[in-house]
Design a protein around this motif. Structure first.
Motif, short mmCIF file in Angstrom:
data_model
loop_
_atom_site.label_atom_id
_atom_site.label_comp_id
_atom_site.label_asym_id
_atom_site.label_seq_id
_atom_site.Cartn_x
_atom_site.Cartn_y
_atom_site.Cartn_z
N TYR A 256 3.06 5.24 12.64
CA TYR A 256 2.57 4.01 12.08
C TYR A 256 1.34 5.04 11.55
CZ TYR A 256 5.92 0.76 15.12
OH TYR A 256 6.16 -0.31 15.45
N ASN A 257 1.20 6.24 12.41
CA ASN A 257 -0.41 6.89 11.80
C ASN A 257 -0.15 7.20 9.93
OD1 ASN A 257 2.36 8.39 11.46
ND2 ASN A 257 1.78 10.29 13.08
N VAL A 258 1.10 6.90 9.48
CA VAL A 258 1.25 7.10 8.11
C VAL A 258 0.75 5.99 7.39
CG1 VAL A 258 2.65 7.69 6.25
CG2 VAL A 258 2.65 8.62 7.98
N ASN A 259 1.42 5.18 8.26
CA ASN A 259 1.00 3.24 7.22
C ASN A 259 -0.72 3.26 7.58
OD1 ASN A 259 3.38 2.77 7.22
ND2 ASN A 259 3.88 2.48 9.29
N MET A 260 -1.50 3.88 9.40
CA MET A 260 -2.66 3.21 8.93
C MET A 260 -3.62 4.10 8.56
SD MET A 260 -2.93 1.43 11.80
CE MET A 260 -2.32 -0.05 12.88
N ALA A 261 -2.96 5.51 8.11
CA ALA A 261 -3.78 6.36 6.65
C ALA A 261 -3.69 5.94 5.83
CB ALA A 261 -3.63 7.39 7.18
N ALA A 262 -2.51 5.00 5.54
CA ALA A 262 -3.23 4.08 3.61
C ALA A 262 -3.69 3.08 4.19
CB ALA A 262 -1.00 4.18 3.76
N ALA A 263 -3.58 2.66 4.78
CA ALA A 263 -4.49 1.64 5.35
C ALA A 263 -5.73 1.78 4.85
CB ALA A 263 -4.65 0.93 6.91
N MET A 264 -6.16 2.91 5.94
CA MET A 264 -7.92 3.49 5.88
C MET A 264 -8.03 3.49 4.07
SD MET A 264 -9.12 3.36 8.90
CE MET A 264 -10.35 4.65 8.68
N ILE A 265 -7.42 4.34 3.97
CA ILE A 265 -7.60 4.97 2.18
C ILE A 265 -7.78 3.82 1.17
CG2 ILE A 265 -6.59 6.16 0.40
CD1 ILE A 265 -5.17 7.82 2.44
N ALA A 266 -6.15 2.81 1.48
CA ALA A 266 -6.83 1.47 0.86
C ALA A 266 -7.77 0.65 1.02
CB ALA A 266 -5.66 1.06 0.66
N ALA A 267 -8.27 0.53 1.89
CA ALA A 267 -9.67 0.00 2.56
C ALA A 267 -11.11 0.77 2.14
CB ALA A 267 -9.92 -0.41 4.07
N LEU A 268 -10.75 1.62 2.17
CA LEU A 268 -12.23 2.85 1.97
C LEU A 268 -13.37 2.65 0.93
CD1 LEU A 268 -13.87 5.49 2.87
CD2 LEU A 268 -12.41 6.98 1.27
N PRO A 269 -12.39 2.66 0.09
CA PRO A 269 -13.45 1.65 -1.27
C PRO A 269 -14.39 0.69 -1.37
CG PRO A 269 -11.44 2.39 -2.17
CD PRO A 269 -11.04 2.71 -0.89
N THR A 270 -13.65 -0.23 -0.17
CA THR A 270 -14.86 -1.78 -0.24
C THR A 270 -15.14 -1.45 1.00
OG1 THR A 270 -12.26 -2.64 1.16
CG2 THR A 270 -12.98 -3.19 -1.22
N LEU A 271 -15.37 -0.98 2.23
CA LEU A 271 -16.09 -0.24 2.79
C LEU A 271 -17.89 0.86 2.36
CD1 LEU A 271 -13.74 0.60 5.73
CD2 LEU A 271 -14.68 -0.89 5.86
N VAL A 272 -17.17 1.41 1.42
CA VAL A 272 -18.12 1.88 1.31
C VAL A 272 -19.64 1.38 0.34
CG1 VAL A 272 -18.99 3.75 -0.69
CG2 VAL A 272 -16.90 4.36 0.90
N VAL A 273 -18.54 0.21 -0.35
CA VAL A 273 -19.20 -0.72 -1.06
C VAL A 273 -19.77 -1.57 -0.79
CG1 VAL A 273 -18.94 -2.40 -2.74
CG2 VAL A 273 -17.60 -0.19 -3.55
N TYR A 274 -19.99 -2.25 0.75
CA TYR A 274 -19.73 -3.04 1.72
C TYR A 274 -21.60 -2.21 2.32
CZ TYR A 274 -17.92 -7.73 0.71
OH TYR A 274 -18.14 -8.57 0.31
N VAL A 275 -21.29 -0.53 2.51
CA VAL A 275 -22.17 -0.46 3.26
C VAL A 275 -23.38 0.13 2.58
CG1 VAL A 275 -22.08 2.33 4.22
CG2 VAL A 275 -20.56 0.96 4.97
N LEU A 276 -23.25 0.85 1.53
CA LEU A 276 -24.12 1.21 0.75
C LEU A 276 -25.34 -0.28 -0.47
CD1 LEU A 276 -22.21 4.01 -1.53
CD2 LEU A 276 -24.22 3.54 0.49
N ALA A 277 -24.10 -1.61 -0.35
CA ALA A 277 -24.99 -2.39 -1.23
C ALA A 277 -24.56 -3.52 -0.67
CB ALA A 277 -24.14 -2.17 -2.40
#
Length: 292
Positions: A256-277
């Motif tokens: 589960y820890n690896v799965n959650m880390a992979a999900a965070m990596i996959a979601a990171l670009p969209t999170l950055v885009v929404y935070v910045l813009a």
């Protein structure tokens, strides 16, 4: 009058404080799943099984993140999401750029260079926004086969451009309606052509709607799973498909820890885009809502 204002000020301050308190609580509640994902991704497996979801890690580790980024395949077990992460960027960047440019030109032509049947063309493109993606899987697969783009990144770019143009055209068309047509008419009288008017008049005022188009397309394409799993091969799959493969591997132990880390990596670009813009996204949506 001053006494009345003074008497009302404490109540107004209290109401404002209560409003902010409610908003903060709702924001924390909304961010709770993200917090759980982050805590789980830095816990060893034994702590995950023994503790609770919100328990802080006793021995935090970044090993799950390393494994999620790049594990080797063993049998049916797939590698991490690292290589597929860059695949998604290779698909998203050209698809967003092309669909935004074409959508801007379409919106410009449909509002300032009206032609016979332009309303029908716009209606058909608007209709394309409501076609379920599942309906076109087979025709799109046949088209990619005819073009020699099956199971390639270029094929996925083409698919996302085709489906994105309907939305970007709608955005730009609604935005350009609010731009005074007299500016275009005056430029025509001065001898300016189609592209010169677009470049000198429409494009300089299009920053808000360009941001909307880029954020919308980036989010839709990056989070896409259906087209990615249907039109890609193993080495051209986007990160969403790789995440699904990683989570659904059968090794007897659910990491589960690896799965959650992979999900965070996959979601990171969209999170950055929404935070910045994110604030520019709302501004862009409302910029063309009122004419004049």
């Amino acid at each position: 009058m001053d006494n009345v204002i003074r008497r009302r000020t404490p109540g107004a301050r209290l109401a404002r404080a209560a409003l902010y308190a409610v908003l903060i609580v709702m924001a924390l509640f909304y961010l709770l799943p993200l917090l759980i994902m982050l805590l789980t991704s830095i816990k060893p497996l034994d702590e995950i099984g023994a503790g609770t979801l919100l328990a802080l890690p006793e021995h935090p580790t970044l090993a799950p993140w390393v494994n999620a980024w790049g594990e080797a395949c063993t049998g049916m077990r797939c590698e991490g999401v690292g290589g597929y992460f860059w695949n998604s960027f290779a698909i998203v960047i050209p698809a967003v750029a092309i669909s935004t440019v074409v959508g801007a030109l379409n919106g410009y032509a449909l509002t300032k260079w009206r032609f016979r049947g332009s309303e029908l063309v716009f209606a058909l493109m608007l209709f394309g926004c409501f076609i379920p993606f599942q309906v076109v899987l087979l025709p799109m697969a046949q088209t990619l086969g005819w073009l020699g783009l099956s199971s390639s990144r270029a094929g996925l770019v083409l698919v996302h451009v085709v489906f994105g143009i309907a939305f970007t055209t709608l955005f730009f068309r609604n935005f350009y309606v609010a731009v005074p047509s007299e500016l275009v008419s005056a430029a025509k009288l001065d001898g300016a052509g189609f592209f010169r008017i677009f470049w000198r008049i429409l494009l300089p005022v299009s920053a808000p709607i360009i941001v909307v188009s880029v954020i919308w397309q980036f989010t839709q394409i990056w989070n896409d799973f259906l087209f990615g799993v249907a039109f890609s091969a193993h080495d051209t799959q986007p990160v969403t498909v790789a995440l699904n493969n990683l989570v659904n591997t059968s090794t007897g132990v659910k990491e589960y820890n690896v799965n959650m880390a992979a999900a965070m990596i996959a979601a990171l670009p969209t999170l950055v885009v929404y935070v910045l813009a994110g604030k520019y996204f709302v501004r862009g949506l409302t910029a063309g809502s009122v004419k004049g």
